[in-house]
Scaffold this active site. Structure first.
Site, short mmCIF file in Angstrom:
data_model
loop_
_atom_site.label_atom_id
_atom_site.label_comp_id
_atom_site.label_asym_id
_atom_site.label_seq_id
_atom_site.Cartn_x
_atom_site.Cartn_y
_atom_site.Cartn_z
N GLY A 29 -4.74 1.45 2.57
CA GLY A 29 -3.45 1.46 1.89
C GLY A 29 -3.44 0.47 0.74
CG HIS A 30 -2.76 -0.65 -3.55
ND1 HIS A 30 -1.73 -1.26 -4.22
CD2 HIS A 30 -3.90 -1.08 -4.15
CE1 HIS A 30 -2.22 -2.03 -5.18
NE2 HIS A 30 -3.54 -1.92 -5.17
N GLY B 262 1.98 -4.42 -2.64
CA GLY B 262 2.25 -5.25 -3.80
C GLY B 262 1.29 -6.41 -3.94
CE LYS C 101 -2.33 -7.20 2.69
NZ LYS C 101 -1.91 -6.06 1.86
CG ASP D 228 7.12 -6.20 0.28
OD1 ASP D 228 8.07 -5.44 -0.01
OD2 ASP D 228 5.93 -5.88 0.09
#
Length: 831
Positions: free
Chosen positions: A493-494, A496, A515, A610
């Protein structure tokens, strides 16, 4: 003659009243009395074992009241807390002929007596836990509720003359150092040290709640009333009663704990344990004098108190029983010969006031001044301002200053007689010997200079590994992680903060998530320091950090791999994955607990910044794990730049953030509320549907209808139509009570005014059902979106922003509107 025999006993009774030996025995030995519904028990107990009358070897026994309906021994009142009984088998609780209650035995005599002014003729033991002595006219002449120990029970009146005092230790009910009392102004409660020094208060009574503790008015737990049954004002009482709205009786109590904290507990029959509803002060080191003189306090310790290096507990037995109030003393004898040295113990603060002498000199001059005064215990010195503060008394309850007031650069130095040179001279032979050995050593180092240079990097890394091993963190090289992820080939995934890749650690074949941070906002030293902070945070609902890489410009974090991915993959109506209601509720509660721990359980509050489904990961059993916590700070807290590039994140951003106001933990609460709506509905909050009837050609461009879920959901939830909001794919297989609770909590979380939103700790209790969830007011912004009316966001700096249907506010809430699209806020025509 017979008349004489009959009159003689009567004359004797009139001339010689009944002695205390002819008193009425209420309980004796191992006898106990139950309240009417068997909620409380009155009898003799020993706090060392709490249950068995016969098995305890303790010589200290007490008359007390405890819960009879639960297996956990929990004592709420003690009569003879100052004078224990040594022989429980012959001990009695009696109602004397003079109308007093007494506790006694043949060995100890009378150890306690009720202080009633009028004689009692009978007693009553109520289901509230109140022992009442009844007078001639049936009115109470004495009550245990008016003579409390450390516990405040529902129905208990508290006056300006009443104080609840803690136990000395967990197993010693004698009066401790901490009390709860009404303030002299009779408008708030205070926790007081040693009867004189207040260190915490509830804040003023507003008529509805206490300013500092709004939880104290939660329905189903307590309701507070403030009345004036008499005059003058000194007779003001606070009356605590169970809420009339409570569907069933709930065992609950306030406790002034032996460590000086005020705690509220409720009994949970499901878990057969006490649930701590709240406590104050939350940091035990804010309790005045907890660790005594020269004792060091830290909330990170298994027990809050310890002695600094060179000192030991003053009374070992007391410290073993968790009574730290006597503090610490030096391991070596004090001296005052001017040759003592000083141990720097850090930027510490202490409770209360001690005698201080202040002046501006260098640190060496400050130390000499202390050595010249036999009363000097140590000194503070600030290297920037050269301010010297000489301590002429032992400071009380030392603790880190940074967690209270920020770093001040005032370093505390404690006098240390251990390192003083008692002989006064150093042998010349020792000096010569050291010089010779030093010269030989230098010659030996010459051939090793090049070798040292070659090993420097390996040594640095080894030190890193040793240092971070304490936190169970591994320091990886970039090559190791490149190999573990097969060249960063499998992207999970990607977000911020960067992309996430799946990897496998070669030595253990363990799957991990790596990450790769794209916006490192700090240098290597700062990065490592922040990683230490994140690595030290452990919670069952937070993703565990395994290690990191900080090499040149590479910044990577290695986490546990979550096999069931992120919550976002389950929120598409076209997804083949469907979460059961049980899983959804567990995910909601677990996520709330994880965020609450970041806000309230860590030493420094962490605002996630977030919260969204992409950052809620699911393990093999679908337990929620919050990820990316602390990363906002790690990349430099450039919120606007980071969030602007997060696809879809604006849909979770609180109104105050958009307006540029300072961010608090309530921003996370808002994001959690938005996420909760998606979890309940099984859909994303913003749905772009190119096949809707609203699609049309306009100047050669398609106009897709964008449907925003929260306004419609908020209206239906407030109107009680929760069933319309719940994911229809569940086919009605869900718990309606849990669904209503979750949905209502979500609307409380997305209130425009952050002060109205509950704290995350309260959210957890609301989801658990410990706190009743009332119907919330419609959020103004959401309400404007539903009605299409203009909304002036003056409270959030949005003055002049018109929120009409399809314009303005949709941009603020979702951040996804574009010139070629329009927004719909009505009820969906299909799932």
């Amino acid at each position: 003659m017979p008349c004489t025999y009959l009159l003689l006993p009567l004359l004797l009774c009139l001339l010689f009243p009944l002695s205390s030996s002819e008193s009425k025995v209420i309980i004796k030995g191992n006898q106990t009395i139950l309240s009417f519904n068997s909620i409380f028990r009155l009898g003799f107990f020993s706090p060392t074992n709490g249950e068995s009358f016969t098995s305890s070897q303790s010589s200290n026994w007490y008359v007390g009241i405890w819960y009879a309906s639960i297996p956990t021994p929990t004592y709420v009142w003690v009569a003879n807390r100052n004078r224990p009984l040594s022989d429980p088998h012959s001990s009695t609780l009696e109602l004397t002929s003079t109308g007093n209650l007494i506790a006694r035995n043949s060995h100890d005599g009378v150890v306690w007596q009720s202080d009633n002014n009028h004689p009692g003729t009978d007693f009553r033991f109520s289901d509230t836990g109140n022992l009442i002595l009844i007078g001639d006219h049936g009115s109470p002449v004495w009550q245990s509720f008016e003579n409390p120990t450390d516990t405040w029970l529902p129905g208990m009146n508290v006056t300006g003359l009443t104080a609840m005092t803690s136990w000395r230790t967990p197993f010693d009910p004698s009066p401790g150092l901490y009390s709860l009392r009404l303030s002299p102004s009779f408008n708030e409660f205070q926790l007081v040290f040693n009867g004189t020094t207040p260190y915490w208060s509830t804040g003023n009574w507003t008529g509805e709640s206490f300013v500092g503790v709004p939880e104290m008015t939660v329905p189903y737990i307590y309701r507070f009333h403030f009345v004036n049954p008499y005059t003058p004002a000194a007779s003001f009482w606070y009356i605590v009663t169970p809420s009339d709205a409570s569907p069933e009786p709930r065992l609950t109590r306030f406790l002034v704990d032996y460590n000086g904290q005020l705690k509220q507990y409720t009994w949970e029959p499901q878990t057969n344990s006490w649930n701590m509803f709240w406590l104050q002060p939350e940091d035990p080191c804010r309790v005045h004098g907890l660790c005594g003189q020269l004792g060091f306090c830290s909330s990170k310790l298994l027990k809050p108190c310890a002695c600094i290096r060179g000192f030991r507990p003053k009374i070992d037995a007391a410290w073993r029983s968790e009574d730290f109030s006597d503090g610490c003393l030096r391991e070596s004898a004090d001296s005052c010969d001017g040759r003592d040295t000083f141990e720097a113990v850090g930027d510490l603060r202490y409770d209360g006031d001690v005698e201080i002498s202040r002046f501006q000199v260098s640190k060496s001059s400050c130390a000499r001044s202390c050595l010249g005064n036999c009363s000097c215990v140590g000194f503070y010195h600030n290297d920037k301002s050269n301010l010297c503060k000489i301590l002429l008394e032992s400071p009380l309850n030392l603790k880190n200053s940074s967690s209270w007031t920020g770093i001040t650069d005032d370093i505390l130095y404690i006098r240390d007689p251990r390192k003083g040179n008692s002989k006064g001279n150093i042998s010349k032979f020792v000096i010569i010997l050291c010089s010779v050995v030093g010269s030989i050593t230098v010659l030996g180092f010459v051939p090793l200079i090049l070798l040292r240079r070659n090993r420097k990097r390996k040594k640095t890394r080894k030190e890193d590994e040793d240092g971070f091993a304490v936190l169970n963190l591994k320091v990886f090289s970039f090559k190791e992680l490149q190999k573990a992820t097969d060249g960063f080939s499998e992207k999970l995934g990607h977000g911020g903060f960067g992309a996430v890749f799946k990897g496998t650690l070669p030595e253990s074949s363990t799957s991990v998530a790596v990450k790769r941070l794209e916006r490192p906002g700090s240098g290597e030293g700062e990065f490592r320091a922040e990683v230490c902070t994140i690595g030290n945070i452990q919670h069952v609902n937070l993703v565990r950090l395994r290690g990191f890489c900080s090499e040149n410009l590479h910044r990577l974090l290695v986490y546990d791999y979550m096999p069931n991915g992120s919550l976002s993959s389950y929120l598409s109506r076209t997804s083949p994955k469907l979460l059961s209601w049980e899983s959804r509720f567990r995910i909601a509660l677990g996520t709330a607990k994880g965020i609450a721990y970041l806000h309230e359980g860590c030493r420094d509050c962490i605002i996630h910044c977030d919260i969204k489904p992409e950052n809620i990961l699911l393990d093999g059993d679908y337990n929620a794990k919050v990820s990316d916590f602390g990363l906002a700070k790690l990349v430099g807290r450039d919120f606007s730049r980071v969030l602007a590039t997060m696809r879809g994140t604006w849909g979770y951003v609180a109104p105050e953030w958009i307006s540029g106001l300072p961010i608090t933990t309530k921003a996370d609460v808002y994001s959690f509320g938005m996420t909760l709506l998606e979890l309940i509905g099984g859909r994303r909050n913003v749905i772009v549907d190119s096949d809707t009837p609203g699609e049309k050609e306009d100047k050669g461009e398609k106009e897709s209808e964008k449907w925003f879920f929260p306004p419609w959901a908020a209206r239906e939830i407030i109107q009680g139509n929760v069933d319309l909001v719940v994911d229809s794919r569940l086919n009605g297989e869900y718990n309606i009570e849990e669904a209503t609770r979750m949905a209502t909590v979500a609307i409380w979380c997305i209130q425009d005014n952050e002060e109205i939103r509950p704290a995350m700790g309260t959210v957890v209790k609301m989801l658990e059902g410990v706190v009743v969830v009332t119907v919330p007011p419609p959020p103004k912004l959401i309400q404007a979106l539903v009605s299409g009316d203009s909304y002036q966001g003056v409270d959030h700096g949005l003055s002049g922003t018109s929120c009409s249907e399809g314009r303005g506010c949709s941009d603020l809430v979702t951040g996804l509107s574009s010139p070629g699209s329009r927004s719909s806020f009505g009820r969906p025509s299909s799932p």
